[in-house]
Enzyme design. Structure first.
Site, PDB file in Angstrom:
ATOM      1  N   LYS A 174       0.840  -1.132  -0.100  1.00  0.00           N
ATOM      2  CA  LYS A 174      -0.091   0.126   0.044  1.00  0.00           C
ATOM      3  C   LYS A 174       0.962   1.440   0.060  1.00  0.00           C
ATOM      4  CE  LYS A 174      -1.922   2.584   3.064  1.00  0.00           C
ATOM      5  NZ  LYS A 174      -1.999   3.829   2.439  1.00  0.00           N
ATOM      6  N   GLY A 227       7.327   5.414   7.795  1.00  0.00           N
ATOM      7  CA  GLY A 227       6.459   6.537   7.874  1.00  0.00           C
ATOM      8  C   GLY A 227       6.551   7.233   9.256  1.00  0.00           C
ATOM      9  N   THR A 231       2.710   6.634  13.814  1.00  0.00           N
ATOM     10  CA  THR A 231       1.761   5.542  13.186  1.00  0.00           C
ATOM     11  C   THR A 231       2.677   4.252  13.256  1.00  0.00           C
ATOM     12  OG1 THR A 231       1.394   7.231  11.451  1.00  0.00           O
ATOM     13  CG2 THR A 231       1.057   4.974  10.747  1.00  0.00           C
ATOM     14  N   GLU A 249      10.602   1.644   9.790  1.00  0.00           N
ATOM     15  CA  GLU A 249      11.522   2.866   9.571  1.00  0.00           C
ATOM     16  C   GLU A 249      10.934   4.077   9.545  1.00  0.00           C
ATOM     17  OE1 GLU A 249      12.563   5.266   6.581  1.00  0.00           O
ATOM     18  OE2 GLU A 249      13.773   5.717   8.211  1.00  0.00           O
ATOM     19  N   CYS A 283      13.479  11.553   5.629  1.00  0.00           N
ATOM     20  CA  CYS A 283      13.787  11.104   6.852  1.00  0.00           C
ATOM     21  C   CYS A 283      15.225  11.353   7.320  1.00  0.00           C
ATOM     22  CB  CYS A 283      13.323  10.088   7.307  1.00  0.00           C
ATOM     23  SG  CYS A 283      14.049   8.639   6.149  1.00  0.00           S
ATOM     24  N   GLU A 384      10.040  16.335  14.886  1.00  0.00           N
ATOM     25  CA  GLU A 384      10.357  16.179  13.148  1.00  0.00           C
ATOM     26  C   GLU A 384       9.420  17.115  12.424  1.00  0.00           C
ATOM     27  OE1 GLU A 384       9.153  12.432  11.173  1.00  0.00           O
ATOM     28  OE2 GLU A 384      11.127  12.487  10.029  1.00  0.00           O
TER      29      GLU A 384
HETATM   30  O1  TXE Z   1       3.160   9.205   7.443  1.00  0.00           O
HETATM   31  P1  TXE Z   1       2.293   8.279   8.193  1.00  0.00           P
HETATM   32  P2  TXE Z   1       2.674  10.420   6.542  1.00  0.00           P
HETATM   33  C1  TXE Z   1       7.089  11.530   9.071  1.00  0.00           C
HETATM   34  C2  TXE Z   1       7.025  12.675   9.049  1.00  0.00           C
HETATM   35  C3  TXE Z   1       5.589  13.127   8.448  1.00  0.00           C
HETATM   36  C4  TXE Z   1       4.740  11.884   9.317  1.00  0.00           C
HETATM   37  C5  TXE Z   1       3.411  11.852   8.665  1.00  0.00           C
HETATM   38  O2  TXE Z   1       7.098  13.406   9.951  1.00  0.00           O
HETATM   39  O3  TXE Z   1       5.087  14.464   8.573  1.00  0.00           O
HETATM   40  O4  TXE Z   1       5.723  10.834   9.424  1.00  0.00           O
HETATM   41  O5  TXE Z   1       3.844  11.567   7.193  1.00  0.00           O
HETATM   42  C6  TXE Z   1      -0.052   4.521   6.311  1.00  0.00           C
HETATM   43  N1  TXE Z   1      -2.114   1.332   9.843  1.00  0.00           N
HETATM   44  N2  TXE Z   1       7.460  10.706   8.003  1.00  0.00           N
HETATM   45  O6  TXE Z   1       1.568  10.939   6.488  1.00  0.00           O
HETATM   46  O7  TXE Z   1       0.790   8.899   8.167  1.00  0.00           O
HETATM   47  C7  TXE Z   1      -0.245   5.822   5.429  1.00  0.00           C
HETATM   48  O8  TXE Z   1      -1.491   5.602   4.558  1.00  0.00           O
HETATM   49  C8  TXE Z   1      -1.552   1.131   8.685  1.00  0.00           C
HETATM   50  C9  TXE Z   1       8.939  10.046   8.123  1.00  0.00           C
HETATM   51  O9  TXE Z   1       3.372  10.076   5.345  1.00  0.00           O
HETATM   52  O10 TXE Z   1       2.834   7.495   8.927  1.00  0.00           O
HETATM   53  C10 TXE Z   1       1.034   5.843   4.535  1.00  0.00           C
HETATM   54  O11 TXE Z   1       0.929   4.779   3.368  1.00  0.00           O
HETATM   55  N3  TXE Z   1      -0.926   2.105   7.950  1.00  0.00           N
HETATM   56  C11 TXE Z   1       8.888   9.012   7.199  1.00  0.00           C
HETATM   57  C12 TXE Z   1       1.932   5.199   5.550  1.00  0.00           C
HETATM   58  O12 TXE Z   1       1.231   4.755   6.431  1.00  0.00           O
HETATM   59  C13 TXE Z   1      -1.088   3.417   8.135  1.00  0.00           C
HETATM   60  C14 TXE Z   1       8.416   9.358   5.797  1.00  0.00           C
HETATM   61  C15 TXE Z   1       2.817   6.579   5.992  1.00  0.00           C
HETATM   62  O13 TXE Z   1       1.837   7.242   6.618  1.00  0.00           O
HETATM   63  C16 TXE Z   1      -1.729   3.733   9.431  1.00  0.00           C
HETATM   64  C17 TXE Z   1       7.149   9.968   5.799  1.00  0.00           C
HETATM   65  C18 TXE Z   1      -2.223   2.730  10.153  1.00  0.00           C
HETATM   66  N4  TXE Z   1      -3.086   2.921  11.188  1.00  0.00           N
HETATM   67  C19 TXE Z   1       6.694  10.552   6.982  1.00  0.00           C
HETATM   68  N5  TXE Z   1      -1.767   4.996   9.338  1.00  0.00           N
HETATM   69  C20 TXE Z   1      10.531   8.330   7.022  1.00  0.00           C
HETATM   70  N6  TXE Z   1      10.729   7.934   7.820  1.00  0.00           N
HETATM   71  O14 TXE Z   1      10.811   8.203   6.047  1.00  0.00           O
HETATM   72  C21 TXE Z   1      -1.193   5.632   8.243  1.00  0.00           C
HETATM   73  N7  TXE Z   1      -0.633   4.507   7.600  1.00  0.00           N
END
Ligand code: TXE
Length: 481
Positions: A174, A227, A231, A249, A283, A384
């Site tokens: 996904k 992410g 989360t 990660e 990140c 962050e």
């Molecule tokens: O991440 P999310 P987002 C950090 C950065 C950013 C924050 C949120 O601070 O502002 O994370 O970013 C899925 N069960 N990073 O919104 O929300 C979601 O649909 C299962 C650092 O991108 O964590 C997406 O596909 N899945 C990071 C994925 O998780 C779930 C890079 C990431 O979403 C879920 C990006 C759930 N309950 C953001 N909720 C890095 N380390 O590279 C969400 N998702």
């Protein structure tokens, strides 16, 4: 209006409950597509396809798997410009970045694991004197879940999928609902490459519905997630009682430590990149800059001057260095942190404001921002931001620099600028991160373990680490006379 579908069992299908989400173009704030908001019924469909394909795929020879992954890599390269345009439109990143980094790396991910799987082996141990021999099988897990974020969409999506299928698993993947497009396009590429139906299934939707359904599925036995830290913690709470393998990660708040004895010009040029590449939405960006006192004022002047030259513009312009942020809500989050920093005594040295790009007034643009802070305990140094915002402050001694760098809940990467070997070794050993770059940033060798400690996650991706994650080790002991 580009309406994209789920890719299940090698076919493009609508979501069973016919729920759809809007997909926005960050450069102009317009809705340009729709994606499925898949539910547990769609995940069940994908799981059945994956499970049905598993027996054959896990018994496919390594040579055949390698050939198919190489073909996927080749097709991604052939479609570089098309995929880069799709990525840039979906994420808001400059077309130059998508063309130079994102899409080539997606191809490299498949090519790397096409090669790695033919070299991946497991151990044997002779129990000397006991007439027994042990050997270890590293068998594919079965059906695994890969969930990826919006910042490097195809780059991180393929970084999980490639090792998972190389190891013989079948995948339910996904992408982020914010950047679904190149994941959708990967489906067609996999079919064209001859990947058997059901080996890779791509489902779209919100994290809280579709992502949650993947994590909760009783027979999806491993989850690889990239992410946000919050989360990641939620996913861990759901998956742990189900004893699923987890690779998380997560976020980072990475120190960039600059000593006076560094190669100054190389440091300055790289620091602009490590601060603002991809609009700071990586990140691994060095968002906390610590500078040795003796060069602090010089660095401050030079860094501000360089950053003011960065072009904020439409992602399709070749001259653009800073494109659009990924969403209106993310821009507001970034903006809020500038305010928080100022309320805590921070001084904005440059940037700090939303930008209106002529002709794209509804796009999500923000100035590259440098904030001078007094101490490391302020919120902007502890949380962050994940946008084009960095902080800077000075330090006097090595001990102080190390303490500042480690004084944060995250532990993903650190960058160190010095030509002192003893200092390099002492810092490399004592920095509480999974990655340390010395006199460089984001130089990547895909064989190396990738990931963080503390609040930056659990487990490692990359190289044989990834193949170990996506396999179960089984020890077989044979007694003989
Ligand atoms: O991440 P999310 P987002 C950090 C950065 C950013 C924050 C949120 O601070 O502002 O994370 O970013 C899925 N069960 N990073 O919104 O929300 C979601 O649909 C299962 C650092 O991108 O964590 C997406 O596909 N899945 C990071 C994925 O998780 C779930 C890079 C990431 O979403 C879920 C990006 C759930 N309950 C953001 N909720 C890095 N380390 O590279 C969400 N998702």
């Amino acid at each position: 209006m580009q309406k994209i579908k789920n890719y299940i069992n090698g076919e493009f299908v609508n979501p069973i409950n016919n729920n759809w989400l809007d997909n926005y173009n960050p450069s102009n704030g317009e809705i340009y597509g729709q994606i499925p908001n898949s539910t547990v019924e769609d995940i069940d469909l994908a799981y059945n396809a994956a499970q049905s394909a598993f027996s054959q795929w896990s018994n496919t020879t390594l040579g055949t798997r390698s050939k198919i992954l190489s073909k996927i890599a080749e097709l991604i390269k052939e479609k570089l410009d098309f995929l880069a345009e799709a990525e840039s439109k979906d994420n808001g990143k400059p077309i130059s970045l998508a063309t130079a980094i994102d899409i080539p790396r997606a191809a490299a991910n498949f090519q790397f694991f096409a090669n790695a799987i033919t070299q991946f082996a497991s151990e044997s141990h002779e129990s000397v004197g006991l007439d027994a021999v042990n050997f270890t099988l590293r068998q594919p897990i079965g059906v695994v879940g890969c969930i990826s974020p919006w910042n490097l969409p195809l780059y991180l999506f393929t970084w999980k999928i490639a090792p998972a299928i190389a190891a013989g698993n079948c995948v339910i993947a996904k992408p982020s609902e914010v950047t679904p497009m190149t994941a959708y396009l990967l489906g067609e590429i996999c079919t064209e490459a001859g990947l058997p139906k059901g080996v890779l299934n791509i489902v779209h939707g919100l994290g809280t519905t579709t992502g949650q359904a993947i994590v909760e599925h009783p027979n999806i036995k491993a989850i690889s997630f990239t992410g946000g830290t919050q989360t990641g913690a939620h996913i861990a709470r759901v998956a742990a009682p189900m004893f699923k393998k987890l690779s998380l990660e997560l976020g980072g708040k990475n120190p960039n430590i600059i000593f006076a004895d560094c190669d100054y010009d190389k440091m300055l040029e790289t620091t602009v990149r490590s601060s603002f590449a991809n609009q700071g939405q990586i990140c691994l960006c060095g968002s906390r800059i610590f500078v040795e006192a003796s060069i602090y004022e010089k660095f401050k002047k030079d860094f501000v001057q360089k950053v003011k030259q960065l072009q904020v513009g439409h992602p399709s312009e070749k001259s653009t260095n800073i494109g659009a942020l990924v969403s209106r809500s993310h821009l507001e989050k970034v903006e809020s942190y500038v305010k928080i920093a100022e309320d805590e005594g921070g001084k904005v040295l440059c940037g700090g404001l939303e930008v209106t790009v002529p002709g794209y007034e509804n796009g999500y643009y923000f100035q590259p921002t440098i904030i001078e802070v007094q101490d490391n305990s302020c919120r902007i140094n502890q949380e962050e931001v994940f946008g084009p915002v960095v902080t800077m402050m000075s330090f006097k001694t090595d001990e102080e620099a190390l303490q500042l760098a480690n004084d944060v809940t995250y532990g993903l990467s650190a960058t160190l600028w010095t030509n002192n070997l003893n200092r390099t070794m002492q810092f490399s050993k004592q920095l509480q991160t999974g990655i340390v770059w010395v006199n460089t940033w984001m130089l990547r060798d895909l064989r190396t373990p990738f990931g963080g400690s503390k609040a930056s996650g659990v487990g490692r991706e990359g190289g044989f680490e990834a193949l170990r994650f996506f396999t179960e080790a089984k020890n077989i002991c044979i007694k003989y006379e």
